[in-house]
Design a protein around this motif. Structure first.
Motif, short mmCIF file in Angstrom:
data_model
loop_
_atom_site.label_atom_id
_atom_site.label_comp_id
_atom_site.label_asym_id
_atom_site.label_seq_id
_atom_site.Cartn_x
_atom_site.Cartn_y
_atom_site.Cartn_z
N ILE A 1 -2.04 -1.12 -3.76
CA ILE A 1 -3.11 -0.17 -3.47
C ILE A 1 -2.48 1.20 -3.27
CG2 ILE A 1 -4.94 0.45 -1.85
CD1 ILE A 1 -5.09 -2.55 -1.12
N THR B 1 -9.72 1.98 -8.28
CA THR B 1 -10.03 0.55 -8.29
C THR B 1 -10.28 0.04 -9.70
OG1 THR B 1 -11.44 -1.17 -7.33
CG2 THR B 1 -12.53 0.86 -7.99
N LEU C 1 -11.34 1.43 -15.08
CA LEU C 1 -10.69 1.95 -13.89
C LEU C 1 -11.50 3.12 -13.35
CD1 LEU C 1 -6.97 1.95 -15.08
CD2 LEU C 1 -8.03 0.36 -13.48
N THR D 1 -19.54 -0.41 -0.37
CA THR D 1 -18.75 -1.22 -1.29
C THR D 1 -18.98 -0.75 -2.73
OG1 THR D 1 -18.97 -3.14 0.16
CG2 THR D 1 -18.27 -3.56 -2.10
N THR E 1 -8.85 7.16 -4.04
CA THR E 1 -8.40 5.80 -4.32
C THR E 1 -8.75 5.45 -5.77
OG1 THR E 1 -10.48 4.85 -3.51
CG2 THR E 1 -8.69 5.04 -1.93
N LEU F 1 -1.52 0.07 -9.46
CA LEU F 1 -2.36 -1.07 -9.83
C LEU F 1 -1.60 -2.06 -10.69
CD1 LEU F 1 -5.98 0.20 -10.65
CD2 LEU F 1 -5.19 -1.07 -8.66
N LYS G 1 -3.16 5.46 -2.62
CA LYS G 1 -4.12 6.42 -2.12
C LYS G 1 -3.48 7.81 -2.06
CE LYS G 1 -6.13 2.79 0.79
NZ LYS G 1 -6.36 2.31 2.16
N GLU H 1 0.85 -1.19 0.00
CA GLU H 1 0.00 0.00 0.00
C GLU H 1 0.88 1.24 0.00
OE1 GLU H 1 -3.54 2.08 2.73
OE2 GLU H 1 -2.63 0.19 3.34
N THR I 1 -18.08 -1.96 -6.58
CA THR I 1 -17.60 -3.06 -7.41
C THR I 1 -17.79 -2.72 -8.87
OG1 THR I 1 -18.25 -4.66 -5.71
CG2 THR I 1 -17.81 -5.53 -7.90
N SER J 1 -11.57 -3.24 -9.59
CA SER J 1 -12.39 -4.39 -9.20
C SER J 1 -13.35 -4.01 -8.07
CB SER J 1 -11.49 -5.56 -8.77
OG SER J 1 -10.58 -5.16 -7.75
N THR J 2 -12.95 -4.26 -6.83
CA THR J 2 -13.81 -3.97 -5.68
C THR J 2 -13.04 -3.13 -4.65
OG1 THR J 2 -15.04 -6.04 -5.94
CG2 THR J 2 -15.13 -4.99 -3.77
N SER J 3 -13.74 -2.18 -4.06
CA SER J 3 -13.13 -1.32 -3.05
C SER J 3 -14.12 -1.09 -1.91
CB SER J 3 -12.71 0.02 -3.67
OG SER J 3 -12.00 0.81 -2.74
#
Length: 213
Positions: A127, A140, A205, A198, A138, A122, A129, A97, A200, A142-144
């Motif tokens: 990760i 993502t 991106l 959440t 942030t 990525l 930030k 991170e 997703t 996919s999922t965050s």
């Protein structure tokens, strides 16, 4: 491999409260004037990096004396910004991170460059930030999980031409299998309903920006 958090302090706007977020096992990088901020707040950088053109000779001497290591580069003959130099070091540290602090401010070109730098994170399965007084950013693919950090809004912006299959859970304005195209503002100024939500996505991106006035 154990998780490793790297904090980069650069020369932009830094909330003094940022030092309270430093944990014992964090690897700390000071980039140019960000290194001076650390020194002035009693934090010893593991490494300070940059051309140090934003500090005077006396301040640079303090940085050299107080840092565990230092990488000084020529201000003219360099291809990377001080922040990108620090980001490369974070990657070399095999970070899980990377949190960038002081990478936003009056220079929009630097701010946008630093936001786009999270793409490189990525690519290395890291990760990334960005944090300042008014924003927590942030990225993502996919999922965050979005935690309530005291910011008012949560905005979603496409960083690729199109982001598909967007699902939001725990937000005031939910989305199910939505598509967001670059330049659209439909994802701006949402809110969390509770302590976390959440996000997703199926493809693309997505920038997730928690913000307050």
């Amino acid at each position: 491999m154990m998780s490793k958090r790297v904090l980069i302090f650069a020369g932009g706007e830094i909330d003094p409260k940022a030092v309270q977020e430093i944990e014992q096992d964090d690897f700390i990088i000071g980039a140019d004037r960000g290194a001076l901020f650390l020194v002035e707040n009693g934090i010893k950088p593991h490494i300070s990096v940059g051309d140090f053109d934003s500090v005077n000779p006396e301040e640079f001497l303090r940085i050299k004396e107080f840092s565990e290591d230092i990488l000084s580069v020529d201000a003219v003959n360099k291809d990377l910004t001080d922040t990108e130099l620090a980001f490369d070091i974070a990657i070399d540290q095999q970070a899980s991170e990377i949190i960038m602090i002081g990478v936003t401010g009056t220079r929009l070109d630097h701010t946008l460059s630093n936001i786009q730098m999270m793409l490189r994170g990525l690519q290395h399965q890291i990760i990334s930030k960005i944090w300042d007084r008014n924003n927590y950013i942030t990225l993502t693919g996919s999922t965050s999980i979005i935690e309530d950090r005291g910011y008012t809004y949560v905005s979603l912006l496409a960083l690729t031409p199109e982001v598909t299959g967007i699902h939001l859970d725990g937000f005031q304005y939910p989305l199910v299998d939505a598509t967001l195209k670059m330049g659209q503002s439909i994802g701006v100024s949402n809110r969390l309903l509770g302590s976390k939500g959440t996000v997703t996505i199926d493809s693309g991106l997505l920038l997730i920006i928690q913000s307050k006035d």
